[in-house]
Structures are given as C-alpha cells and as structure tokens.
Design an enzyme around this catalytic site. Structure first.
Site, mmCIF file in Angstrom:
data_model
loop_
_atom_site.group_PDB
_atom_site.id
_atom_site.type_symbol
_atom_site.label_atom_id
_atom_site.label_comp_id
_atom_site.label_asym_id
_atom_site.label_seq_id
_atom_site.Cartn_x
_atom_site.Cartn_y
_atom_site.Cartn_z
ATOM 1 N N GLU A 53 0.823 -1.206 0.000
ATOM 2 C CA GLU A 53 0.000 0.000 0.000
ATOM 3 C C GLU A 53 0.860 1.260 0.000
ATOM 4 O O GLU A 53 1.825 1.376 0.754
ATOM 5 C CB GLU A 53 -0.899 -0.020 1.240
ATOM 6 C CG GLU A 53 -1.837 1.168 1.361
ATOM 7 C CD GLU A 53 -2.610 1.169 2.674
ATOM 8 O OE1 GLU A 53 -3.680 1.807 2.726
ATOM 9 O OE2 GLU A 53 -2.159 0.524 3.644
ATOM 10 N N LYS A 128 -10.462 2.552 -1.427
ATOM 11 C CA LYS A 128 -10.535 1.915 -0.110
ATOM 12 C C LYS A 128 -11.831 2.299 0.609
ATOM 13 O O LYS A 128 -12.147 3.477 0.759
ATOM 14 C CB LYS A 128 -9.318 2.336 0.714
ATOM 15 C CG LYS A 128 -9.160 1.656 2.061
ATOM 16 C CD LYS A 128 -7.826 2.062 2.666
ATOM 17 C CE LYS A 128 -7.541 1.387 3.990
ATOM 18 N NZ LYS A 128 -6.201 1.754 4.504
ATOM 19 N N CYS A 165 -5.652 -2.768 2.722
ATOM 20 C CA CYS A 165 -5.272 -2.726 4.134
ATOM 21 C C CYS A 165 -6.459 -2.923 5.083
ATOM 22 O O CYS A 165 -6.909 -4.042 5.262
ATOM 23 C CB CYS A 165 -4.512 -1.440 4.424
ATOM 24 S SG CYS A 165 -3.480 -1.545 5.921
#
Length: 310
Positions: A53, A128, A165
C-alpha cells in the site's frame, strides 16, 4: 516445454507474487525499487504481482499534516505521472499489476488501487472502503471513504478481487468479492507497530483474519506489507512505526503456503491451478448453501431491526 504466460492463462494455471520493501522520502527511489522487484518476480514466473500500500512514499498517515496532500495524483492523468511507468511495465512483462496510489479527484482524496492488465490496459480503480483512525494511522484526515463499492477485475490470468489494508479486517469485503467471482483476493497493506503501545503486536491477528477469509470463501489470499522503520516528520514529538512485513499467500483452506520474514526486502511467489480451485469450491457447497434472506441485519450498524427497536 516451459509454459508461457498465454499457455498458463489458457490452462488456468497462475503464479502470484507479493512484494515487500522499505520506503523513504525519495519517491523516485521507491518507484525504482518497486519496478526492480516487479521485474525479478516476473522473471521468476509471476503473472499477477502485488505491491504494498502507498509504496511510492513513506506512510505519511502516521501524522495529520496538510503538506502531504500535495503527494496526491489525479487518476485522470495516468499518462503524466508515475502510474504510467507501471502501465508500461505491465505491458512489457505481460503481468497484471494492482498499483496502490494516493488519489485526488476534484476536491476530495482517496486511498486507491488502479489495475493494469497484462497488455497494459486500465481495468479500473478501487477506492478503499474502510478508513482507519488510530494513533499512527490517521487515514481519516487524508482519505474519504471509497465510493466504488467492492470490485473484481477480469484479467488475462483470472478474476481478482482487490481490497486495501483496513478492508482486510472485514469479512463482508472478502465475501462480496468472492460472490462477484474472484479467483484470488489481493490486499496491499501498510501495518506495523502501534505508537501508543510498543507491546502490542498485531501480526498474528492480521494474518489469521485473512486466513479466515480464504477458508470461508475457499479463495486464496495474497497480502503484501511494507518493512522498515518510519518516523513522523511534522510534529514536535516524534513517533515511529516499525512495519512488520510478513507478506504471505494462502491456499483455499487458509493455510499459509509461503511467507516473507518481518524485515527483508523481497518477494514471494506461489502457483495456483484455478480450474482445480473452481471444482473444489463448487463441490464444497459453501456458496450453494448460503441463505442471503437471513442476513439482512448485516445491513445495520447495531444488529437491530430499527422499525421496532426491540
């Protein structure tokens, strides 16, 4: 005869890779390092290669600092930013590259991944969905929650689902990508020590959570995490995070088949037979026996039916 990328795709065989390395303030140095590892992984036979990331910079989310908004790039200008280098590399090496970047879109900012197919074409962007906020991980200061919904991408080597993540902690994310047809789940990551508690080591929990996703969906998981120690820059009281690497790849039962260590700059590879996985998943019946009509409370925050508050 050695299998080519095309024959692997035709037979359902695919080699996946996860890369981990330390990052510095030198963006070009980070990009050069990423490209070098991609080349090495491709030479080792990898078809789909995952970077960590936000690999082009230090993990700037350790501290809320308005200066770091200048690091964001517009996805509308792929040809004029570092993303074009990875687009060209994907085409040159005939590999699929999910590439993490700090995205600017008009007045808002996202933590995003753009996926390049093995011919260099852009397959789309995932933003995300779950944005953390805790000491050392101040992502809500920088990123809006993603508006793309969970996404899968049909690549030359199979259908991939990509979370980012904090998404990896939520089973709903993995399940939806599996329902959409993902052959393999990929999670670029930046996680390590907790500045507020030096004794807290989340590594085992982090891995077991994703192992559970793999097992529950009978879908392999690939996770790439950074390594190294990074210090805050903008605040008077400096803190740091030691990123614990340990990138890994599971099989369909959640067993870790290969894992990197906690500090090395390296890559790992593993091969899957997607045709065999499809048969195994179908025979196990996990998706056949689902009862979606019973899961409506997953659409609530507190598990209550709000029409009666009982």
């Amino acid at each position: 005869m050695e299998a080519t990328a095309e024959t692997q795709a035709a037979t359902g065989k695919v080699v996946v890779a996860a890369i981990q390395f330390s990052c510095s303030d030198n963006i070009q140095e980070n990009i050069t390092k990423a490209k070098r590892f991609i080349g090495e992984a491709a030479s080792a036979g990898a078809n789909i290669i995952l970077l960590q990331e936000l690999f082009s910079t230090r993990y700037f989310c350790q501290e809320p600092c308005e200066e770091y908004f200048s690091l964001a790039i517009s996805s509308k200008q792929v040809d004029s930013c570092f993303l074009s280098e990875f687009q060209s590399l994907a085409k040159e090496l005939r590999v699929v590259l999910p590439v993490s970047f700090f995205e600017r879109c008009n007045q808002v900012f996202y933590n995003s991944v753009i996926v390049f197919d093995a011919d260099g074409s852009q397959l789309g962007i995932y933003r995300k969905s779950h944005i953390p906020e805790s000491p050392g991980y101040y992502e809500k200061f920088y990123f809006c929650p993603g508006d793309t919904g969970f996404r899968c991408f049909s690549t030359r080597y199979g259908v991939i689902g990509v979370g980012i993540c904090w998404d990896q902690w939520f089973p709903e994310c993995a399940r939806i990508m599996a329902l959409q047809g993902a052959d393999i789940l990929f999670y670029p990551t930046a996680i390590g020590s907790e500045p507020q508690d030096a004794q807290l080591d989340s590594r085992g929990h982090w891995q077991r959570t994703m192992q559970g996703h793999a097992a529950a969906n009978m879908t392999p998981v690939v996770a790439a995490n950074r390594v190294g120690v990074e210090y805050t820059q903008c605040v008077d009281h400096r803190t740091h995070i030691t990123f614990y690497g340990s990138s890994f790849i599971t099989d369909t039962t959640g067993e870790i088949k290969i894992q990197a260590d906690a500090s090395s700059e390296t890559f790992i590879c593993y091969s899957f037979d997607l045709a065999a996985i499809h048969k195994q998943r179908a025979a196990w019946g996990l998706f056949r026996d689902r009862r979606p009509e019973l899961y409506s409370l997953l659409g609530t925050h507190d598990g209550r039916k709000h029409e009666n508050f009982k």
